[in-house]
Design a protein around this motif. Structure first.
Motif: not given
Lengths: 421, 90
Positions: B58-62, B51-56
């Protein structure tokens, strides 16, 4: 989902296993590769930041990032950002029991009331862009090359960076090595101030070089839990002084300010950081935790703890509270003021960002889709408070009656939108 | 002129010199002592990890916005990667 228990020996079980293998191959460490397998795709992510300090700086910053995922796993992405900054920032001079008049680099005079920390009004804008290319090499190696350019009135930055990641141990572990090089130039408005003096030396530009290195390990611990450890080192040299910051010179007896001189920082700085991160997937929600330890050759040490919790609501909506706590020690040459008559030190700065400081953040993000439009929208608000010791032990005379360290109350509002197509 | 908050410095250094971060130790323990077999996660069990949210981040711009804010307001930086745009704000 029941995908964790495919029953062997059945067609349904075999199909589930095959589908999940396709979905999940390398997903924990290279999720973009997994998503790209469906075909070429574009992704647009944009956010606009509105930032305001009480009595200080205001920033308006829109950012756009667009990326294209190719079927062969490559990805090209580009970012465009534009900041507009206006307001006032602390000069470094201590407050006084009397009103103070300050001449800006452009020749204007500003008066600070008694008891208030002197600030300098400014207005600037900054343009930044970067480009990154990500490419898999075989099944287990991924490379990433990037570059950036940014420009503002008195500062330009050019940089390149690269990272290589290797997946090991059945793709449960990813080891990454990265390096970056920046070449920046500083061109102070009104000329370069004479270090630890009152005059101005020239109107030339000054170089600043930054070399980065990083080693990282990411590890899947369970089907719900991913952890990572990054060790980074940075070496900076060149003009590292803040050209608009000053240091107060005070009478050692009564503590009153008798004048100000320009600050001076060492020409080299070596930074080291250790970042540990964890992402844990509950039934639907996700918990993000991280901790960073940092120290540098200027004597600054810091600890940062950051936590976010993504609370899934229904219909694709979610709430994400955020808390962060940061504490740093002062640089070796940080001072609230130099005593008149003493020998000048090698370096001195009263920039509050180099002092003993704590900072806390609380925030909330709300993400939601709209039925009439594709993609996801988000609204995020945060409150940041920064504070330090306003009455340090070394204060003398009038300094004891004054609040020597500024306290900042900051509010941010961020509007975001992302869509894939 | 002395300007140290010795209490804060002592606390920060104590944290660093003593146990460091619980997360660091947790990660080090997991990475260093686990044989892969002991913590095996089969490919068909990686649905949640995909799932996309399973990243350290998840939002590059944020993440970029956060890094920029804290870089401009604090003495520390780094940890999450290499490179990134330079800024005259600090």
């Amino acid at each position: 989902m029941q995908l964790n228990e495919p029953r062997p020996g059945t067609i349904r079980g075999a199909l589930r296993a095959a589908a999940c293998t396709l979905l999940a191959a390398g997903a924990a460490t290279v999720p973009s590769n997994a998503r790209a397998a469906a075909g070429d795709r574009w992704n647009l992510e944009t956010a606009t930041l509105i930032y305001g300090e009480k009595g200080g700086t205001t920033i308006f910053e829109p950012i756009f990032r667009v990326s294209r995922l190719y079927t062969n796993g490559q990805r090209l992405s580009a970012k465009l950002g534009f900041d507009t900054m206006t307001g006032a920032s602390a000069t470094g001079a201590m407050p006084s029991t009397r009103p103070q008049t300050y001449t800006t680099p452009s020749g204007n005079q500003q008066t600070t009331p008694a008891g208030k920390i002197p600030t300098r009004g400014f207005h600037d804008s900054r343009f930044s862009t970067d480009l990154a290319w990500e490419a898999p090499v075989g099944h287990l190696v991924k490379t990433n090359l990037g570059g950036h350019v940014s420009a503002e009135t008195d500062y330009q930055s050019f940089g390149v960076n690269g990272t290589v990641s290797v997946e090991l141990f059945q793709r449960l572990t990813t080891v990454s090595l990265g390096a970056g090089l920046n070449h920046d130039t500083v061109d102070p408005v009104g000329g370069t101030p004479q270090a630890l003096g009152t005059g101005r030396e020239d109107k030339g530009t000054h170089p600043k070089r930054v070399i980065d290195g990083m080693v990282g390990i990411t590890r899947v611990l369970t089907r719900r839990w991913l952890v990572g450890l990054n060790v980074g080192a940075t070496k900076e040299d060149g003009y590292l002084t803040e050209p608009y910051k000053v240091v107060s010179v005070v009478d050692p007896e009564d503590g009153e300010q008798v004048g100000t001189i320009a600050e001076k920082r060492p020409g080299k700085r070596e930074r080291t950081s250790i970042l540990s991160s964890s992402v844990y997937h509950f039934e639907r929600d996700v918990l993000y935790l991280s901790h960073r330890y940092y120290h540098d050759s200027w004597g600054v040490r810091s600890q940062t703890i950051d936590g976010r919790y993504r609370l899934e609501l229904n219909e694709g909506r979610y709430l994400q509270p955020h808390v962060r706590y940061y504490a740093q020690t002062a640089a070796d040459f940080y001072t609230f003021g130099l005593h008149s008559g003493d020998d000048l030190p090698e370096s001195a700065s009263s920039d509050y960002r180099l002092g003993d400081m704590r900072s806390s953040t609380v925030g909330l993000k709300y993400g939601f889709p709209l039925a009439s439009l594709p993609g996801e929208f988000s609204v995020r608000g945060e409150y940041i408070r920064q504070w330090g010791d306003q009455h340090p032990a070394g204060a003398v005379g009038a300094q004891r009656q004054l609040e020597l360290y500024p306290t900042y109350n900051i509010g941010t509002l961020q509007l975001g939108y992302s869509v894939g197509f | 002129m002395p300007s140290r908050d010795l209490g804060l410095r002592a606390r920060v250094e104590s944290m660093a010199a003593g146990v460091g971060s619980p997360l660091v130790w947790l990660a080090a323990l997991s990475l260093g002592t686990s044989g892969c077999a002991a913590l095996k996660v089969e490919p068909w069990d990686r649905d949640l990890l995909a799932e996309e949210k399973m990243q350290f981040a998840p939002s590059a711009v944020e993440n970029e916005i956060d890094q920029h804010i804290y870089f401009s307001k604090e003495a520390s930086t780094g940890g999450s990667g290499v490179g990134g745009g330079g800024c005259g704000c600090n």
